[in-house]
Design an enzyme around this catalytic site. Structure first.
Site, mmCIF file in Angstrom:
data_model
loop_
_atom_site.group_PDB
_atom_site.id
_atom_site.type_symbol
_atom_site.label_atom_id
_atom_site.label_comp_id
_atom_site.label_asym_id
_atom_site.label_seq_id
_atom_site.Cartn_x
_atom_site.Cartn_y
_atom_site.Cartn_z
ATOM 1 N N GLY A 1 0.877 -1.137 0.000
ATOM 2 C CA GLY A 1 -0.060 -0.235 0.023
ATOM 3 C C GLY A 1 0.914 1.136 -0.070
ATOM 4 C CB THR B 1 1.550 6.226 -1.954
ATOM 5 O OG1 THR B 1 1.685 6.610 -0.693
ATOM 6 C CG2 THR B 1 0.065 5.631 -1.912
ATOM 7 C CG PHE C 1 -5.324 -1.997 0.348
ATOM 8 C CD1 PHE C 1 -5.240 -3.180 -0.257
ATOM 9 C CD2 PHE C 1 -3.876 -1.409 0.278
ATOM 10 C CE1 PHE C 1 -4.225 -3.793 -0.895
ATOM 11 C CE2 PHE C 1 -2.996 -1.862 -0.423
ATOM 12 C CZ PHE C 1 -3.145 -3.035 -0.903
ATOM 13 C CG HIS D 1 -3.379 12.608 2.687
ATOM 14 N ND1 HIS D 1 -3.841 12.822 1.565
ATOM 15 C CD2 HIS D 1 -3.899 11.345 3.185
ATOM 16 C CE1 HIS D 1 -4.471 11.738 1.159
ATOM 17 N NE2 HIS D 1 -4.478 10.795 1.890
ATOM 18 C CE LYS E 1 -0.162 10.932 0.998
ATOM 19 N NZ LYS E 1 0.201 9.575 1.135
HETATM 20 N N1 LIG Z 1 -2.536 2.127 0.114
HETATM 21 C C1 LIG Z 1 -3.352 2.490 1.246
HETATM 22 O O1 LIG Z 1 -4.337 1.969 1.604
HETATM 23 C C2 LIG Z 1 -2.612 3.345 2.162
HETATM 24 C C3 LIG Z 1 -1.155 3.957 1.830
HETATM 25 N N2 LIG Z 1 -0.605 4.333 2.755
HETATM 26 C C4 LIG Z 1 1.057 4.736 2.378
HETATM 27 O O2 LIG Z 1 1.475 3.802 3.237
HETATM 28 C C5 LIG Z 1 2.914 4.111 3.355
HETATM 29 C C6 LIG Z 1 3.019 3.998 5.123
HETATM 30 O O3 LIG Z 1 2.284 4.792 5.842
HETATM 31 P P1 LIG Z 1 2.198 5.214 7.520
HETATM 32 O O4 LIG Z 1 2.288 3.923 7.845
HETATM 33 O O5 LIG Z 1 1.029 6.172 7.608
HETATM 34 O O6 LIG Z 1 3.737 5.853 7.361
HETATM 35 P P2 LIG Z 1 4.523 5.914 8.465
HETATM 36 O O7 LIG Z 1 5.629 6.926 8.190
HETATM 37 O O8 LIG Z 1 4.000 6.011 10.026
HETATM 38 O O9 LIG Z 1 5.452 4.498 8.520
HETATM 39 C C7 LIG Z 1 6.496 3.880 7.652
HETATM 40 C C8 LIG Z 1 7.166 3.189 8.284
HETATM 41 O O10 LIG Z 1 8.242 2.369 7.273
HETATM 42 C C9 LIG Z 1 9.412 2.347 8.071
HETATM 43 N N3 LIG Z 1 10.445 1.965 7.171
HETATM 44 C C10 LIG Z 1 11.688 3.051 6.566
HETATM 45 N N4 LIG Z 1 12.388 2.298 5.771
HETATM 46 C C11 LIG Z 1 12.003 1.091 5.667
HETATM 47 C C12 LIG Z 1 12.317 -0.181 5.093
HETATM 48 N N5 LIG Z 1 13.472 -0.173 4.548
HETATM 49 N N6 LIG Z 1 11.777 -1.286 5.205
HETATM 50 C C13 LIG Z 1 10.433 -1.479 5.913
HETATM 51 N N7 LIG Z 1 10.130 -0.315 6.779
HETATM 52 C C14 LIG Z 1 10.846 1.100 6.409
HETATM 53 C C15 LIG Z 1 9.426 3.565 8.822
HETATM 54 O O11 LIG Z 1 10.457 3.570 9.695
HETATM 55 C C16 LIG Z 1 7.992 3.795 9.335
HETATM 56 O O12 LIG Z 1 8.007 3.081 10.613
HETATM 57 C C17 LIG Z 1 2.842 5.585 2.853
HETATM 58 O O13 LIG Z 1 3.365 5.441 1.571
HETATM 59 C C18 LIG Z 1 1.342 6.017 2.807
HETATM 60 O O14 LIG Z 1 1.037 6.857 1.762
HETATM 61 C C19 LIG Z 1 -1.142 4.819 3.934
HETATM 62 C C20 LIG Z 1 -2.368 4.490 4.474
HETATM 63 C C21 LIG Z 1 -3.391 3.892 3.351
HETATM 64 O O1 LIG Z 2 -0.414 8.531 3.513
HETATM 65 C C1 LIG Z 2 -1.566 8.208 3.991
HETATM 66 O O2 LIG Z 2 -1.859 8.401 5.064
HETATM 67 C C2 LIG Z 2 -2.425 7.868 2.983
HETATM 68 N N1 LIG Z 2 -1.817 7.577 1.723
HETATM 69 C C3 LIG Z 2 -2.593 6.752 0.756
HETATM 70 C C4 LIG Z 2 -2.448 7.693 -0.497
HETATM 71 O O3 LIG Z 2 -1.452 8.443 -0.713
HETATM 72 O O4 LIG Z 2 -3.431 7.844 -1.033
HETATM 73 C C5 LIG Z 2 -4.052 6.446 1.079
HETATM 74 C C6 LIG Z 2 -4.668 7.376 2.140
HETATM 75 O O5 LIG Z 2 -5.405 8.332 1.612
HETATM 76 C C7 LIG Z 2 -3.787 7.501 3.234
#
Ligand SMILES: NC(=O)C1=CN([C@@H]2O[C@H](COP(=O)(O)OP(=O)(O)OC[C@H]3O[C@@H](n4cnc5c(N)ncnc54)[C@H](O)[C@@H]3O)[C@@H](O)[C@H]2O)C=CC1
Ligand SMILES: O=C(O)C1=N[C@H](C(=O)O)C[C@H](O)C1
Length: 233
Positions: free
Chosen positions: A70, A72, A98, A130, A134
Site C-alpha cells: 500500500g 505510495t 485499500f 492528509h 505524509k
Molecule cells: N494504500 C493505502 O490504503 C494506504 C497507503 N498508505 C501509504 O503507506 C505508507 C506508510 O504509511 P504510514 O504507516 O502512515 O507511514 P509511517 O511513516 O507511519 O510508517 C512507515 C514506516 O516504514 C518504515 N521504514 C523505513 N524504511 C523502511 C524499510 N527499508 N523497510 C521497511 N520499513 C521501513 C519507517 O521507519 C516507518 O516506521 C505511505 O506510503 C502511505 O502513503 C497509508 C495509508 C493507506
Molecule cells: O499517507 C496516508 O496516510 C495515506 N496514503 C494513501 C494515499 O497516498 O493515497 C491512502 C490514504 O489516503 C492515506
C-alpha cells in the site's frame, strides 16, 4: 496466516491490530531492509516508505512470499515490479487505497467522468487532504482518481499539482494535523459545482482492506488489484 509487516509505522501498527483480531499471527515487524527471514511468513504486507517499497516487494517475489503493498510514491518502478512478479511466478497486489469505501468511490469517479466527458461546460479538479507527516504529494489515491478520469474523459490527457493548463487535471494537496485521508472530485461550470467526496474517519478501513487482500492472495500467483479482491465494478 503468518504475516510479515514490512513497515511498522502508523499503518503497520493498525494492520497488526486488525490481523490479530482476525486470527492471524504477526511473525515479522520491521522498519528495516534487513535482519529478518521473509520465508517465515505466509504473506507480507508492505506499508513502508517510497524509497523502500520496491526493494521490499521484489525480495518477497525472490523468496516466493505473496506480497501486498500500500506504499505510495514509488510507482516509477511499478511496471518493473509487475514484470519481476511474472518472471518469478510471484503473487502481488498494489493499491493506492485499500479501503472498501474508496474502492466504491473509484467506481463512482469513473462513472461520473464517463458522463461528464459529453458535457463541455464543466471543468474537473481534485483535492486531497492528509496529515502533516505524509511524505508524498499528491496522494496515491488522488493519482488513481486522476488517471481514471483521464481514461474516461476526452478533454483530459494529464494531471498536475495546481495546474492551470487546458487538458490537465489540477490537483490540490493540503496537509493538516491528524487527517487520515480526504479526497474530493469536483466538476465546476459557470452556474454550479458537483462534488463527490470520500473522507476516511481513521486508518482502520485501509488496514482491514489490506488484511482482506492478504487473505485473498495467499494461495494465488499473479498480479491483481483490489477490484479482483472486492469483486466490485
Ligand atoms: N494504500 C493505502 O490504503 C494506504 C497507503 N498508505 C501509504 O503507506 C505508507 C506508510 O504509511 P504510514 O504507516 O502512515 O507511514 P509511517 O511513516 O507511519 O510508517 C512507515 C514506516 O516504514 C518504515 N521504514 C523505513 N524504511 C523502511 C524499510 N527499508 N523497510 C521497511 N520499513 C521501513 C519507517 O521507519 C516507518 O516506521 C505511505 O506510503 C502511505 O502513503 C497509508 C495509508 C493507506
Ligand atoms: O499517507 C496516508 O496516510 C495515506 N496514503 C494513501 C494515499 O497516498 O493515497 C491512502 C490514504 O489516503 C492515506
Amino acid at each position: 496466516m503468518k504475516i510479515a509487516l514490512l513497515g511498522y509505522g502508523k499503518m503497520g501498527k493498525t494492520i497488526e491490530k486488525i490481523a490479530i483480531e482476525r486470527g492471524h499471527t504477526i511473525v515479522i515487524k520491521t522498519n528495516d531492509e534487513e535482519g529478518y527471514d521473509i520465508t517465515e511468513a505466509d504473506v507480507a504486507i508492505d506499508f513502508s516508505v517510497p524509497n523502500a517499497a520496491f526493494f521490499n516487494i521484489i525480495k518477497c517475489f525472490k523468496h516466493g512470499v505473496p506480497v501486498i503493498s500500500g506504499t505510495t510514491g514509488w510507482l516509477d518502478n511499478f511496471k518493473k515490479a509487475k514484470a519481476l512478479c511474472e518472471e518469478e511466478n510471484g503473487a502481488f497486489i498494489y493499491a493506492s487505497n485499500f479501503s472498501l469505501g474508496v474502492n466504491i468511490f473509484f467506481e463512482l469517479n469513473k462513472q461520473l467522468a464517463k458522463m461528464m466527458s459529453k458535457i463541455e461546460s464543466y471543468k474537473v479538479s481534485l483535492e486531497e487532504i492528509h496529515h502533516t507527516q505524509k511524505l508524498d504529494a499528491p496522494s496515491g489515491t488522488a493519482i488513481s482518481l486522476a488517471e481514471s478520469i483521464i481514461s474516461e474523459h476526452d478533454s483530459y490527457t494529464d494531471w498536475s499539482l495546481l495546474s492551470q493548463k487546458e487538458n490537465t487535471i489540477p490537483i490540490s494537496a493540503k496537509r493538516l494535523d491528524d487527517v487520515s485521508g480526504t479526497h474530493a472530485v469536483s466538476y465546476t461550470s459557470n452556474t454550479d459545482t458537483i462534488t463527490i467526496e470520500h473522507e476516511a474517519h481513521s486508518r482502520e478501513g485501509f488496514a482491514l482492506g489490506a488484511v482482506i487482500a492478504a487473505e485473498w492472495l495467499q494461495d494465488k500467483t499473479g498480479v491483481y488489484t483490489m477490484k479482483d479482491v472486492l469483486n466490485i465494478g
